[in-house]
Motif scaffolding. Structure first.
Motif, PDB file in Angstrom:
ATOM      1  N   VAL A  70      70.635  78.294  45.541  1.00 16.87           N
ATOM      2  CA  VAL A  70      71.482  79.315  46.161  1.00 16.87           C
ATOM      3  C   VAL A  70      71.950  80.313  45.124  1.00 16.87           C
ATOM      4  CG1 VAL A  70      73.725  79.695  47.257  1.00 16.87           C
ATOM      5  CG2 VAL A  70      72.218  77.888  48.099  1.00 16.87           C
ATOM      6  N   ARG A  71      72.489  79.826  44.016  1.00 16.91           N
ATOM      7  CA  ARG A  71      73.048  80.735  43.009  1.00 16.91           C
ATOM      8  C   ARG A  71      71.951  81.529  42.317  1.00 16.91           C
ATOM      9  NH1 ARG A  71      76.131  76.240  43.190  1.00 16.91           N
ATOM     10  NH2 ARG A  71      74.875  75.099  41.674  1.00 16.91           N
ATOM     11  N   THR A  72      70.792  80.909  42.098  1.00 17.64           N
ATOM     12  CA  THR A  72      69.664  81.631  41.507  1.00 17.64           C
ATOM     13  C   THR A  72      69.240  82.789  42.400  1.00 17.64           C
ATOM     14  OG1 THR A  72      68.886  79.609  40.437  1.00 17.64           O
ATOM     15  CG2 THR A  72      67.299  81.402  40.668  1.00 17.64           C
ATOM     16  N   SER A  73      69.281  82.579  43.705  1.00 14.02           N
ATOM     17  CA  SER A  73      68.857  83.632  44.637  1.00 14.02           C
ATOM     18  C   SER A  73      69.821  84.810  44.634  1.00 14.02           C
ATOM     19  CB  SER A  73      68.733  83.066  46.055  1.00 14.02           C
ATOM     20  OG  SER A  73      70.003  82.862  46.668  1.00 14.02           O
ATOM     21  N   VAL A  74      71.075  84.551  44.334  1.00  8.51           N
ATOM     22  CA  VAL A  74      72.055  85.643  44.250  1.00  8.51           C
ATOM     23  C   VAL A  74      71.697  86.553  43.073  1.00  8.51           C
ATOM     24  CG1 VAL A  74      74.482  86.206  43.819  1.00  8.51           C
ATOM     25  CG2 VAL A  74      73.883  84.335  45.375  1.00  8.51           C
ATOM     26  N   ASP A  75      71.232  85.968  41.984  1.00  6.48           N
ATOM     27  CA  ASP A  75      70.863  86.749  40.799  1.00  6.48           C
ATOM     28  C   ASP A  75      69.533  87.460  40.974  1.00  6.48           C
ATOM     29  OD1 ASP A  75      73.156  85.852  39.517  1.00  6.48           O
ATOM     30  OD2 ASP A  75      72.134  84.113  38.641  1.00  6.48           O
ATOM     31  N   ASN A  76      68.624  86.864  41.731  1.00  8.44           N
ATOM     32  CA  ASN A  76      67.284  87.447  41.885  1.00  8.44           C
ATOM     33  C   ASN A  76      66.789  87.200  43.300  1.00  8.44           C
ATOM     34  OD1 ASN A  76      64.686  88.417  41.650  1.00  8.44           O
ATOM     35  ND2 ASN A  76      63.979  86.817  40.247  1.00  8.44           N
ATOM     36  N   PRO A  77      67.207  88.027  44.260  1.00  5.21           N
ATOM     37  CA  PRO A  77      66.868  87.759  45.660  1.00  5.21           C
ATOM     38  C   PRO A  77      65.396  87.954  46.005  1.00  5.21           C
ATOM     39  CG  PRO A  77      68.028  89.846  45.447  1.00  5.21           C
ATOM     40  CD  PRO A  77      68.090  89.191  44.106  1.00  5.21           C
ATOM     41  N   ARG A  78      64.661  88.693  45.192  1.00  9.33           N
ATOM     42  CA  ARG A  78      63.261  88.946  45.531  1.00  9.33           C
ATOM     43  C   ARG A  78      62.366  87.721  45.327  1.00  9.33           C
ATOM     44  NH1 ARG A  78      61.679  93.915  46.828  1.00  9.33           N
ATOM     45  NH2 ARG A  78      63.178  95.617  46.570  1.00  9.33           N
ATOM     46  N   LYS A  79      62.725  86.872  44.367  1.00  6.40           N
ATOM     47  CA  LYS A  79      61.858  85.722  44.109  1.00  6.40           C
ATOM     48  C   LYS A  79      61.842  84.747  45.272  1.00  6.40           C
ATOM     49  CE  LYS A  79      60.338  82.392  40.693  1.00  6.40           C
ATOM     50  NZ  LYS A  79      60.523  81.807  39.347  1.00  6.40           N
ATOM     51  N   PRO A  80      63.006  84.356  45.845  1.00  9.12           N
ATOM     52  CA  PRO A  80      62.917  83.463  47.010  1.00  9.12           C
ATOM     53  C   PRO A  80      62.193  84.097  48.189  1.00  9.12           C
ATOM     54  CG  PRO A  80      65.188  84.177  46.644  1.00  9.12           C
ATOM     55  CD  PRO A  80      64.402  84.557  45.432  1.00  9.12           C
ATOM     56  N   HIS A  81      62.274  85.419  48.329  1.00  9.76           N
ATOM     57  CA  HIS A  81      61.521  86.061  49.411  1.00  9.76           C
ATOM     58  C   HIS A  81      60.015  85.913  49.160  1.00  9.76           C
ATOM     59  CE1 HIS A  81      60.720  88.952  52.668  1.00  9.76           C
ATOM     60  NE2 HIS A  81      59.679  89.266  51.915  1.00  9.76           N
ATOM     61  N   GLU A  82      59.612  86.178  47.940  1.00 14.22           N
ATOM     62  CA  GLU A  82      58.190  86.109  47.606  1.00 14.22           C
ATOM     63  C   GLU A  82      57.631  84.707  47.844  1.00 14.22           C
ATOM     64  OE1 GLU A  82      55.296  86.527  43.656  1.00 14.22           O
ATOM     65  OE2 GLU A  82      57.420  87.047  43.532  1.00 14.22           O
ATOM     66  N   VAL A  83      58.349  83.701  47.370  1.00 13.41           N
ATOM     67  CA  VAL A  83      57.848  82.325  47.462  1.00 13.41           C
ATOM     68  C   VAL A  83      58.096  81.739  48.852  1.00 13.41           C
ATOM     69  CG1 VAL A  83      58.039  79.990  46.533  1.00 13.41           C
ATOM     70  CG2 VAL A  83      58.180  81.964  44.986  1.00 13.41           C
ATOM     71  N   ASN A  84      59.320  81.863  49.333  1.00 13.29           N
ATOM     72  CA  ASN A  84      59.717  81.148  50.548  1.00 13.29           C
ATOM     73  C   ASN A  84      59.256  81.825  51.828  1.00 13.29           C
ATOM     74  OD1 ASN A  84      61.020  79.700  48.590  1.00 13.29           O
ATOM     75  ND2 ASN A  84      63.089  80.235  49.231  1.00 13.29           N
ATOM     76  N   VAL A  85      59.121  83.141  51.803  1.00 11.21           N
ATOM     77  CA  VAL A  85      58.683  83.864  53.003  1.00 11.21           C
ATOM     78  C   VAL A  85      57.194  84.188  52.924  1.00 11.21           C
ATOM     79  CG1 VAL A  85      59.062  85.851  54.504  1.00 11.21           C
ATOM     80  CG2 VAL A  85      61.005  84.834  53.272  1.00 11.21           C
ATOM     81  N   ASP A  86      56.801  84.941  51.903  1.00 11.39           N
ATOM     82  CA  ASP A  86      55.381  85.291  51.784  1.00 11.39           C
ATOM     83  C   ASP A  86      54.517  84.047  51.585  1.00 11.39           C
ATOM     84  OD1 ASP A  86      56.046  87.947  52.063  1.00 11.39           O
ATOM     85  OD2 ASP A  86      56.055  88.366  49.911  1.00 11.39           O
TER      86      ASP A  86
END
Length: 328
Positions: free
Chosen positions: A92-108
């Motif tokens: 959760v906290r990592t995603s606050v710092d870099n929201p694009r990475k969870p989108h790339e991995v978790n969505v794409d």
């Protein structure tokens, strides 16, 4: 059965791989060994599954790579009977710092899995989702009809992934099940979780540190319960197309959790407090009645038993596990 587990070197994926191999299945683990936390723990997961394969009729193969690589994903999925999609950019906290990475991995990355699966003979895709999709509670416990208003980019990415799985089931007839996990813990768990940090500090004579008031509440779900419900989905189609909460019935506040750990290891220590962390939900509490109705799911390990199990395991594995945990 040919089983593909993405993120199969991680905490939950590693336990699934070990279990399925032990039952004689052929398991392919697809993992990029991302050093989000120390890769040494993932290597222990890999070794545990390989050791089990050596003792049974099961087969274990590790393929290194990312779910963002569509071509590799397509090849792996085409050879699978069932896919357990555990791979994700966690934190959760990592995603606050870099929201694009969870989108790339978790969505794409999830779309790559789903596209490959709908063009193959896969029997089912089981997706690891998260209680983070709920966000601020309008009522507790959360049932699956509760509004989803995630408070972190991580939660948004997991919500998008499970909704894609639902839509692929409805439009393309691809059997999918999304499991909303509620704070999973247990042996070989990630080292940056509250329970791990409390145990580590107390064993080393340092007070447990709570971020926030300690009034936050969580469902902590033991890994054995998570494995069991995933195992059932190898052959049970009762939940196809559904999204299910998978939690415990043993909600606990963080202050009490810290005290439980402290009292078992170092009763004389005080509990310390620090500032709350951005993106953390205040409360999580699962209504698991839907999973119970469809799959007969019933959590079996309460938090005190689970913490005792983890402490016993931790003390036996300090030589390799503890140095990976920050004790400062």
């Amino acid at each position: 059965m040919q089983i593909l587990i993405t993120g199969g070197a991680g905490f939950i994926g590693g336990h699934l791989a070990e279990t399925f191999v032990g039952e004689g299945h052929s398991v392919t683990v697809f993992d990029n060994l991302d050093p989000y936390y120390d890769v040494g723990i993932k290597e222990k997961n890999i070794q545990a599954a390989r050791n089990t394969a050596d003792r049974t009729d099961g087969n274990y193969e590790l393929v290194k790579g990312s779910v963002t690589d569509g071509e590799t994903v397509t090849g792996l999925v085409s050879n699978a009977d069932i896919v357990y999609h555990q791979a994700a950019q966690a934190g959760v906290r990592t995603s606050v710092d870099n929201p694009r990475k969870p989108h790339e991995v978790n969505v794409d990355g999830t779309l790559n899995i789903l596209d490959a699966a709908r063009n193959s003979d896969v029997e089912r895709v089981v997706l690891a989702s998260s209680s983070s999709v709920y966000g601020k509670p309008e009522y507790l416990p959360y049932d699956e009809d509760h509004p989803t208003n995630p408070v972190s980019p991580y939660g948004v990415s997991k919500l998008a992934a499970e909704q894609y799985a639902r839509v692929y089931s409805e439009i393309y007839g691809l059997p999918t099940v999304s499991l909303r996990y509620f704070t999973v813990y247990g042996l070989r768990m990630r080292p940056n979780m509250a329970i791990t940090n409390f145990v580590s500090r107390c064993i080393n004579g340092k007070p447990p540190v709570i971020y926030g008031s300690g009034e936050q509440t969580r469902d902590f779900t033991y890994i054995d319960d998570i494995v069991r419900v995933n195992e059932q989905l190898l052959s049970d189609d009762s939940a196809d197309g559904e999204i299910l909460n998978v939690g415990s019935t043993d909600n606990i506040d963080i202050e009490t959790l810290a005290a439980v750990v402290r009292d078992e290891l170092a009763r004389d220590l005080d509990i310390e407090y620090d500032e709350a962390r951005t993106g953390d939900a205040e409360h999580t509490h699962a209504d698991v009645s839907k999973a119970n109705e469809l799959l007969g799911y019933e959590p079996t390990v309460d938090i005190r038993e689970g913490v005792t199990n983890f402490i016993d395991w931790y003390q036996k594995n300090r030589d390799w596990y503890e140095p990976l945990v920050l004790n400062s």
